[in-house]
Scaffold this motif. Structure first.
Motif, PDB file in Angstrom:
ATOM      1  N   GLU A  20       0.828  -1.209   0.000  1.00  0.00           N
ATOM      2  CA  GLU A  20       0.000   0.000   0.000  1.00  0.00           C
ATOM      3  C   GLU A  20       0.865   1.263   0.000  1.00  0.00           C
ATOM      4  O   GLU A  20       0.463   2.286  -0.565  1.00  0.00           O
ATOM      5  N   SER A  21       2.039   1.181   0.590  1.00  0.00           N
ATOM      6  CA  SER A  21       2.917   2.359   0.611  1.00  0.00           C
ATOM      7  C   SER A  21       3.516   2.653  -0.765  1.00  0.00           C
ATOM      8  O   SER A  21       4.009   3.760  -0.996  1.00  0.00           O
ATOM      9  N   ARG A  22       3.483   1.659  -1.669  1.00  0.00           N
ATOM     10  CA  ARG A  22       4.095   1.816  -2.991  1.00  0.00           C
ATOM     11  C   ARG A  22       3.085   2.166  -4.075  1.00  0.00           C
ATOM     12  O   ARG A  22       3.470   2.338  -5.232  1.00  0.00           O
ATOM     13  N   LEU A  23       1.819   2.262  -3.741  1.00  0.00           N
ATOM     14  CA  LEU A  23       0.790   2.400  -4.769  1.00  0.00           C
ATOM     15  C   LEU A  23       1.028   3.587  -5.697  1.00  0.00           C
ATOM     16  O   LEU A  23       0.822   3.495  -6.906  1.00  0.00           O
ATOM     17  N   ASP A  24       1.463   4.705  -5.160  1.00  0.00           N
ATOM     18  CA  ASP A  24       1.674   5.900  -5.984  1.00  0.00           C
ATOM     19  C   ASP A  24       2.828   5.726  -6.962  1.00  0.00           C
ATOM     20  O   ASP A  24       2.934   6.486  -7.938  1.00  0.00           O
ATOM     21  N   ASP A  25       3.676   4.735  -6.735  1.00  0.00           N
ATOM     22  CA  ASP A  25       4.831   4.522  -7.614  1.00  0.00           C
ATOM     23  C   ASP A  25       4.565   3.468  -8.685  1.00  0.00           C
ATOM     24  O   ASP A  25       5.436   3.226  -9.527  1.00  0.00           O
ATOM     25  N   LEU A  26       3.380   2.847  -8.672  1.00  0.00           N
ATOM     26  CA  LEU A  26       3.080   1.785  -9.633  1.00  0.00           C
ATOM     27  C   LEU A  26       2.505   2.420 -10.890  1.00  0.00           C
ATOM     28  O   LEU A  26       1.296   2.575 -11.051  1.00  0.00           O
ATOM     29  N   SER A  27       3.397   2.772 -11.802  1.00  0.00           N
ATOM     30  CA  SER A  27       3.007   3.585 -12.955  1.00  0.00           C
ATOM     31  C   SER A  27       2.429   2.776 -14.107  1.00  0.00           C
ATOM     32  O   SER A  27       1.781   3.333 -14.988  1.00  0.00           O
ATOM     33  N   ASP A  28       2.678   1.462 -14.126  1.00  0.00           N
ATOM     34  CA  ASP A  28       2.177   0.662 -15.241  1.00  0.00           C
ATOM     35  C   ASP A  28       1.934  -0.769 -14.782  1.00  0.00           C
ATOM     36  O   ASP A  28       2.173  -1.127 -13.622  1.00  0.00           O
ATOM     37  N   MET A  29       1.458  -1.598 -15.717  1.00  0.00           N
ATOM     38  CA  MET A  29       1.106  -2.979 -15.388  1.00  0.00           C
ATOM     39  C   MET A  29       2.314  -3.779 -14.903  1.00  0.00           C
ATOM     40  O   MET A  29       2.210  -4.573 -13.971  1.00  0.00           O
ATOM     41  N   THR A  30       3.456  -3.566 -15.524  1.00  0.00           N
ATOM     42  CA  THR A  30       4.653  -4.296 -15.120  1.00  0.00           C
ATOM     43  C   THR A  30       5.007  -4.016 -13.673  1.00  0.00           C
ATOM     44  O   THR A  30       5.317  -4.927 -12.892  1.00  0.00           O
ATOM     45  N   ALA A  31       4.945  -2.746 -13.292  1.00  0.00           N
ATOM     46  CA  ALA A  31       5.261  -2.377 -11.909  1.00  0.00           C
ATOM     47  C   ALA A  31       4.231  -2.962 -10.944  1.00  0.00           C
ATOM     48  O   ALA A  31       4.584  -3.427  -9.851  1.00  0.00           O
ATOM     49  N   PHE A  32       2.980  -2.942 -11.344  1.00  0.00           N
ATOM     50  CA  PHE A  32       1.932  -3.506 -10.497  1.00  0.00           C
ATOM     51  C   PHE A  32       2.142  -5.001 -10.270  1.00  0.00           C
ATOM     52  O   PHE A  32       2.078  -5.485  -9.134  1.00  0.00           O
ATOM     53  N   LEU A  33       2.379  -5.745 -11.347  1.00  0.00           N
ATOM     54  CA  LEU A  33       2.548  -7.191 -11.217  1.00  0.00           C
ATOM     55  C   LEU A  33       3.767  -7.536 -10.370  1.00  0.00           C
ATOM     56  O   LEU A  33       3.759  -8.512  -9.618  1.00  0.00           O
TER      57      LEU A  33
END
Length: 255
Positions: A228-241
Motif C-alpha cells: 500500500e505504501s508503494r501504490l503511488d509509484d506503480l506507474s504501469d502494469m509491469t510495476a503492479f505485477l
C-alpha cells in the motif's frame, strides 16, 4: 482437530487499491491472468493464494474446485480423479460461516447424463504442481456470486494419494478427522463476488498450526503495508505485477 478461520467481512485484507484495476488493461499479462485479481476480487486474492500455498509448503497439494470441474480440467489441461464428496462452506454472514462439512460432489455435467469423459456427476480432485495451477482453478470457479476451492496438503507418495482418494469416495460421508492424517493441512478458500456473499478462509489440521498461522499473518501484514505504501509509484502494469508478486510471497511457476 484444530480449525482456524479468517472472516474479513466487508473489510478486505488490502484496503487501498491500485487505480489501474479500474481502468483498461493492455494486452499481455494482467492482474487476472497472473493472480485472479480483478476490480471486484481485488488484491486480497494474491494474499489468499500466498497464504494457502505457504501453509501447505512441503506437502503434495490436491484441490477440488466446487462445481466447475470440467472448466477446471480445461484450464489445467488434464483430467481429475473423480471423487464422491467435496467440502462446502457458506459465507453469507460477514461474521460467521455455515460449515456444512463434506457434501455430495457436484459438477456442471447434467446429473442424468455422462460428462465429457463418460462419467456421471461427481467432483474432481486435481493435483497442483505450482501456484499457477491454483490461479487457473480460480479462473474456472470465479463465475458465480460465490466460488470455492478446497485444498488438501498431504504427505508425498502414491500410497497417501490413494488413501486421500479412497477417503473421498463411497457412500459413507467423510469427516475432516477421517480424511486428514498427521501433518496434513486442509485449506478452504470461499470467495464472495456478489452482494450478500463474503470471503472466508478455513484451515484445519490434526497438528497445532497456531504458531505458523500467526507467523504468516505477521508476514502478510508487513507485505500489505509495504504494498500500500508503494501504490503511488506503480506507474504501469509491469510495476503492479511486480508489486503483487511481493505481496503474495510466492513465485507462480515454482512448486
Amino acid at each position: 482437530m484444530n480449525v482456524y478461520r479468517y472472516l474479513p467481512g466487508s473489510e478486505a485484507a488490502v484496503t487501498q487499491h491500485w487505480p489501474g484495476l479500474f481502468q483498461g488493461w493492455p494486452p499481455g499479462p494482467t492482474p487476472f491472468t497472473e493472480y485472479a485479481v480483478n476490480n471486484n476480487n481485488t488484491e486480497e486474492m494474491a494474499v489468499y493464494l500466498g497464504l494457502a500455498w505457504r501453509l501447505t509448503a512441503g506437502l503434495t497439494r490436491y484441490a477440488i474446485p466446487t462445481y466447475y470441474r470440467d472448466d477446471a480440467a480445461q484450464a489445467l489441461g488434464r483430467e481429475p480423479v473423480l471423487v464422491d464428496w467435496e467440502y462446502e462452506i457458506e459465507a453469507e454472514d460477514p461474521h460467521a460461516v455455515r460449515d456444512n462439512g463434506f457434501v455430495p460432489g457436484r459438477s456442471t455435467a447434467d446429473r442424468h447424463k455422462p460428462d465429457s469423459w463418460g462419467n456421471t456427476n461427481r467432483a474432481g480432485l486435481f493435483e497442483l504442481s505450482a501456484p499457477r495451477d491454483l490461479v487457473r482453478l480460480l479462473h474456472a470457479v470465479l463465475l458465480d456470486a460465490t466460488a470455492e476451492i478446497t485444498l488438501f496438503g498431504v504427505a508425498p507418495g502414491i500410497d497417501r494419494r490413494a488413501a486421500l482418494v479412497a477417503s473421498l469416495c463411497g457412500s459413507a460421508r467423510p469427516s475432516l478427522p477421517s480424511v486428514l492424517r498427521d501433518a496434513d493441512v486442509f485449506v478452504d478458500l470461499t470467495i464472495g463476488s456478489d452482494v450478500g456473499y463474503y470471503d472466508a478462509i478455513t484451515v484445519a489440521s490434526l497438528a497445532d498450526l497456531q504458531l505458523r498461522i500467526d507467523t504468516l499473518a505477521i508476514d502478510f501484514a508487513q507485505r500489505i503495508e509495504a504494498y500500500e505504501s508503494r501504490l503511488d509509484d506503480l506507474s504501469d502494469m509491469t510495476a503492479f505485477l511486480r508489486a503483487v508478486h511481493e505481496l503474495a510471497g510466492i513465485t507462480l511457476d515454482v512448486p
